[in-house]
Each structure stands twice: as structure tokens, then as C-alpha cells.
Design a protein around this motif. Sequence first.
Motif, short mmCIF file in Angstrom:
data_model
loop_
_atom_site.label_atom_id
_atom_site.label_comp_id
_atom_site.label_asym_id
_atom_site.label_seq_id
_atom_site.Cartn_x
_atom_site.Cartn_y
_atom_site.Cartn_z
N GLY A 49 0.77 -1.32 0.01
CA GLY A 49 -0.01 -0.16 -0.11
C GLY A 49 0.97 1.21 0.13
N LEU A 50 1.86 1.43 0.88
CA LEU A 50 2.88 2.40 0.66
C LEU A 50 3.55 2.55 -0.49
N ASP A 61 2.61 1.65 -3.25
CA ASP A 61 1.66 2.29 -4.41
C ASP A 61 1.37 3.73 -4.35
N ARG A 62 1.22 4.19 -3.12
CA ARG A 62 1.10 5.70 -2.98
C ARG A 62 2.53 6.54 -3.32
N VAL A 63 3.63 5.87 -2.71
CA VAL A 63 4.94 6.70 -3.07
C VAL A 63 5.08 6.84 -4.86
N ARG A 65 2.61 6.58 -6.99
CA ARG A 65 1.59 7.50 -7.68
C ARG A 65 1.54 8.77 -7.14
N ASP A 66 1.63 9.12 -6.08
CA ASP A 66 1.32 10.66 -5.46
C ASP A 66 2.79 11.55 -5.56
N THR A 99 4.27 12.26 -0.49
CA THR A 99 3.72 11.23 0.44
C THR A 99 4.16 11.37 1.92
N ALA A 143 3.10 9.27 5.45
CA ALA A 143 2.29 8.02 6.09
C ALA A 143 2.91 7.71 7.22
N ARG A 201 1.81 4.22 -12.86
CA ARG A 201 2.90 3.85 -12.12
C ARG A 201 3.50 2.54 -12.61
N TYR A 261 -4.45 -4.20 -6.06
CA TYR A 261 -3.08 -3.43 -6.56
C TYR A 261 -2.50 -3.89 -7.90
#
Length: 286
Positions: A134-135, A137-139, A141-142, A145, A147, A168, A187
Motif C-alpha cells: 500500500g505504501l 503504491d502511494r509513493v 503514484r502521488d 507522500t 504516512a 505507476r 493493486y
Amino acid sequence: MSAPRISTVMWPMQSWPEAGELWRRAEELGFHHAWVYDHLAWRGTTPWYDAYTTMAAAAAVTSRIRLGTLVTSPNFRHPVPAAHAIRTIDHVSGGRLTVGIGAGGTSRRSDAGVLGGADWTPRERADRFAEWVGLLDRVLRDPETTAEGAFYTARDVLSGPGCVQRPRVPFVIAGDGPRGMRLAARYGSGWVTSAHGDGAEPFGTVRERLARLGDACEAEGGAPAERILLTGFNGEPWLASAEAFADLAGRYADLGITEIALHWPRPGTPWDADMKVFEEIAAQGR
């Protein structure tokens, strides 16, 4: 059902430039992916070179073949520096990177426990896996970040300009349990399995896992398009002959497998094979 793509798993055991010649040969043979194991060691074997550094070098000497890990794990990597390496290799390769991710093995001869600390329980390993994916994926995409998780922290991580591949780099998730399959559905653009199952019949094992993956996809509302079978661990004669390969590949394609990963022949090991046969099999995927 269309024929599955054919890929290979490279052994990160040769020094450069010998290793570079093998990666170029994998591309010449027409494999879809050249995968590499992401471990600190393989059952105590040395030399065993770093997967991410190897992929960066391979990206610079190839131009068509896709590169990827089977699989990156939380055992010794934090998702933030892993994301930094992933973006870099994605740019070096011109968007040819796929990241395979798994919960990580428990063998202390590979990478579990190498950094010290207590062994993770099965529950903690699964929790870490879910948080890690999950992390990451965020790093990826965004643009920024922050978290604070139970196991992993990210603070003001800047990710510009992002990946070549949008949104990504694609993930393929290895997981035969319910939580791993749900991560793949949530994911993943792909899911990875083997036909190994504690003495169970390989074909039936994969058929049953695919059925459970379908249930996970229904629950999550997602469906990884690629279903990758990692071969070489249960005695099936994948590399006995081109005909044996075609028969097995056809049977698994009928189940829904879309990619077959074959180990590059390694003399003196269970992954040894006639190189001429290996090349004939690779030609089937062109």
C-alpha cells in the motif's frame, strides 16, 4: 484461450559483462519478461548479486524485453527507497519494468533474519506485506507522500516526475493465501503463483488457486489481467522438450494462465536443461 507469453528467470550469479551478455541473449530469444529473484542470497549461494542494480544494468544493454523482480519482499527493503530505485529503473529502461512483490520467505539462508531481530509471525508477515504494498503504491503514484504505519513510515517523500509508465510501474503480486490474493486484486496488474503445493497434484493446485483468486477479485472489485506461473519446483517436465512444454503450456492456458516463467538453464542443479531445447521453447513465444 490464447497461448501464454513465455518469460525467463535469470540467475544473478555472473559478474558483468558476462551477465550482460546473458540478458542480451534473453532479449534476442524473444522472451516477454526477464525476471530476477530479489534476495540477499539464494540458499547460502555466493556470489549472488543485487536484483535492482542488476536490472538497472540490464536495462542499459537491452531495448525491448521487459524486466522485473520475482519477487521483491519486505524482508530487507523499505518501500520508500524501493520506490526510488523502481522509478529510476523505469526511466533507464524506457518504461520496461514490472515489479513482482511477495510477503517474503522465512529461510534464514536467503534473507529472512539477515538484518537481525525476532522472526516475524505469519500474521505479522502478512500485515507487513499489506502495508508495504500500500505504501509503495502511494509513493509511486502521488507527488508527495506522508504516512505513519504500524511498520513503515514516510515523511514528505517527493516523487516527481513520477514513473514513465502511468499511473505507476505495474505490480504483479505473489500470494496464494486470501490476503495475498486480495492484494493482487486491489493493486496488481498481475498475480504470480507456482504449481507447488505440499505434494498436491500441480494442475489441480493451480486450478483451485485460480478459483480462489476469482473470489478475491469479486470481493475487491478488481481483476489482475496477467496470471503468471513460475515453473521449476515440482518436477513437471517443462524443459524436457519443446513438445512437452507446448503440452503443459496449453493445459495451463486453458485454466487462465497468461505467462509462463522458465528458469534459465543452470548446469548441475535441478534447473539444468538442454540449451537447444530452451531456445526452441523460446521460439514458440515469438
